[in-house]
Design an enzyme around this catalytic site. Structure first.
Site, PDB file in Angstrom:
ATOM      1  N   MET A   1       0.853  -1.196   0.000  1.00  0.00           N
ATOM      2  CA  MET A   1       0.000   0.000   0.000  1.00  0.00           C
ATOM      3  C   MET A   1       0.885   1.241   0.000  1.00  0.00           C
ATOM      4  SD  MET A   1      -2.860  -1.259   2.774  1.00  0.00           S
ATOM      5  CE  MET A   1      -1.673  -1.976   3.926  1.00  0.00           C
TER       6      MET A   1
ATOM      7  N   CYS B   1      -2.086  -1.814 -10.167  1.00  0.00           N
ATOM      8  CA  CYS B   1      -2.467  -0.446  -9.781  1.00  0.00           C
ATOM      9  C   CYS B   1      -3.364   0.166 -10.852  1.00  0.00           C
ATOM     10  CB  CYS B   1      -1.227   0.424  -9.583  1.00  0.00           C
ATOM     11  SG  CYS B   1      -1.645   2.120  -9.077  1.00  0.00           S
TER      12      CYS B   1
END
Length: 486
Positions: free
Chosen positions: A24, A108
């Site tokens: 993250m 992503c």
């Protein structure tokens, strides 16, 4: 020792990890990884690192990996985003001694990934991905893994996974959403896609998506047959998720702040974690929310955390028997629990829009917002307006940038190739050319180098110098004779 592969790698190196903390950005830093490991996480990923920056910037390497070395933080997988096989592998070579595997980010979905041409926006470029993974598998001493998003079609997703396995991927994490499913449009992750991939490949598979509590983890493993389950948002709101507990928020917050004292990280990371942990409580105490947003020191964050704890304890002391949680929450707001992201319809209602008049409002304000109308500006823009009353948000007044022919980033105004500096540098180097606009003088420097080498050769061999002088004298004599003949 030979490099372990597939099941052996998962079983021995990763210690048969079932509970995994996701990579993250700005959130899975060392302090948070250590907190998560204390509460059931068996494997962690670093935040996504940019391969090109990691390769060229020693400070970036130190701040994001080298300076965070900790014996408790293993097994660990370092994740990179990249779109160039050589750059990816060179960066991975610098990181491989500090981790147990290297992961290539192919999941992503954010706009920054689209502009930078990485993450989920590479999922159609199978030839490039094959070359990247083949080279990494050949050169690295640790296994190469991938984290992907699915295609809408199950068959195409399965072929995609098989292609990555064939290229040399030793472990695959499958996020059961497409690249279009993000923000308010995230929706539900497809475990059917994950199950199909698990059946089609022989390497270990981790599932990602729809994980809010331990029962979700167990159900996902049962339904899909995966080796492990990865959590991102669920973990951020409840670091004890993998223990099957819902602790008091301040217990987790205080423990995290203690770890940060020992393993410092940027204040923005700490603030973001507390906003996640205290999410439901900060809806009640808006004043403290503002204070947490403005505080400038770690001590200030500790003070706000302490005040939130006191407010909650007062609320508990004054609680009436049989009182139930408000706002439809499963627990009282001072207990760690999932945050259910509102869908498009709910978000429209939150923003006072009906039907399609306003449309879906995402994280950024709509472009139709009128300059100076505070009611239509996002909170972030209102804050900017307070700091600078003359600031305008009129889209027509924004500067228009011409795009690089290669990657889509803003190009240099005086670039001879019509490219951004990064792409221009690659091309100028490859073609031994100059770009004065970017201050790149490969051709000039090469010519100077040749000139200097020739001068050195003359100095070292006087005979060449003498012959050169004779030749020049003869040429001058001939020219003089020609002039007199005329």
């Amino acid at each position: 020792m030979p490099k372990l592969r597939g099941e052996a790698f998962w079983r021995e190196t990763l210690r048969s990890a079932h509970y995994v903390v996701a990579p993250m950005v700005d959130q899975s830093e060392l302090a948070w990884r250590l907190l998560s490991r204390r509460h059931g996480a068996q494997l962690c990923y670093t935040p996504m690192l940019h391969a090109q920056v990691f390769l060229r910037d020693a400070n970036y390497r130190r701040e994001n990996l080298y300076g965070e070395a900790c014996p408790e933080d293993r097994p660990l997988i370092v994740q990179f985003c990249a779109n160039d096989p050589e750059v990816f592998v060179q960066a991975a070579l610098l990181a491989q001694d500090y981790c147990d595997a290297i992961d290539l980010n192919l999941g992503c979905p954010q706009m920054i990934a689209k502009r930078g041409h990485y993450g989920a926006f590479l999922q159609e470029e199978w030839d490039l991905l094959q070359r990247m993974i083949l080279l990494a598998n050949e050169k690295l001493s640790v296994p190469i893994t991938c984290k992907i998003r699915v295609f809408p079609e199950i068959d195409k997703t399965v072929k995609y996974a098989q292609m990555l396995e064939k290229a040399g991927c030793q472990l695959l994490t499958v996020h059961g959403r497409t690249k279009e499913q993000k923000g308010p449009l995230a929706g539900v992750a497809s475990w059917e896609h994950i199950q199909a991939v698990r059946k089609a490949v022989s390497i270990p598979v981790f599932a990602n998506g729809n994980i809010q509590c331990l029962s979700d983890v167990e159900e996902c493993i049962r339904k899909t047959g995966v080796h492990g389950v990865m959590s991102a948002e669920g973990n951020l709101h409840n670091p004890a998720l993998f223990e099957g507990r819902n602790p008091l928020v301040w217990e987790m917050a205080e423990e995290y702040l203690e770890i940060v004292q020992k393993y410092p990280c940027p204040l923005s990371y700490v603030r973001a974690h507390l906003f996640k942990l205290w999410h439901h409580t900060l809806q009640v105490y808006q004043q403290l929310r503002e204070e947490l947003a403005k505080v400038k020191t770690l001590e200030g964050i500790v003070d706000v955390n302490r005040e939130l704890k006191l407010r909650c304890q007062e609320e508990i002391a004054n609680q009436k028997e049989g009182e139930k949680p408000k706002e439809g929450l499963p627990f009282f707001h001072w207990i760690c629990q999932p945050y259910i992201r509102p869908g498009p319809k709910e978000r429209c209602k939150e923003n006072g829009a009906t039907g399609t008049e306003k449309g879906v409002r995402g994280k950024r304000a709509l472009e139709e917002e009128e300059d100076g109308n505070a009611e239509l500006l996002s909170k972030n823009k209102q804050k900017k307006k307070l700091r600078n009353p003359n600031k305008s948000f009129d889209p027509s007044l924004k500067p228009k940038y011409a795009k690089c022919d290669q990657c889509g980033n803003p190009k240099g105004n005086k670039c001879v190739f019509n490219m951004c500096r990064g792409c221009c540098k690659k091309r100028a180097f490859k073609e031994t050319a100059d770009c004065p606009g970017h201050g790149l003088l490969f051709k000039t420097k090469y010519e100077k180098s040749l000139s200097w080498q020739n001068s050195q050769r003359v100095i070292q061999n006087p005979e060449i110098s003498r012959r050169g002088a004779v030749a020049v004298g003869e040429t001058a004599a001939l020219e003089e004779a020609g002039d007199s003949a005329v």
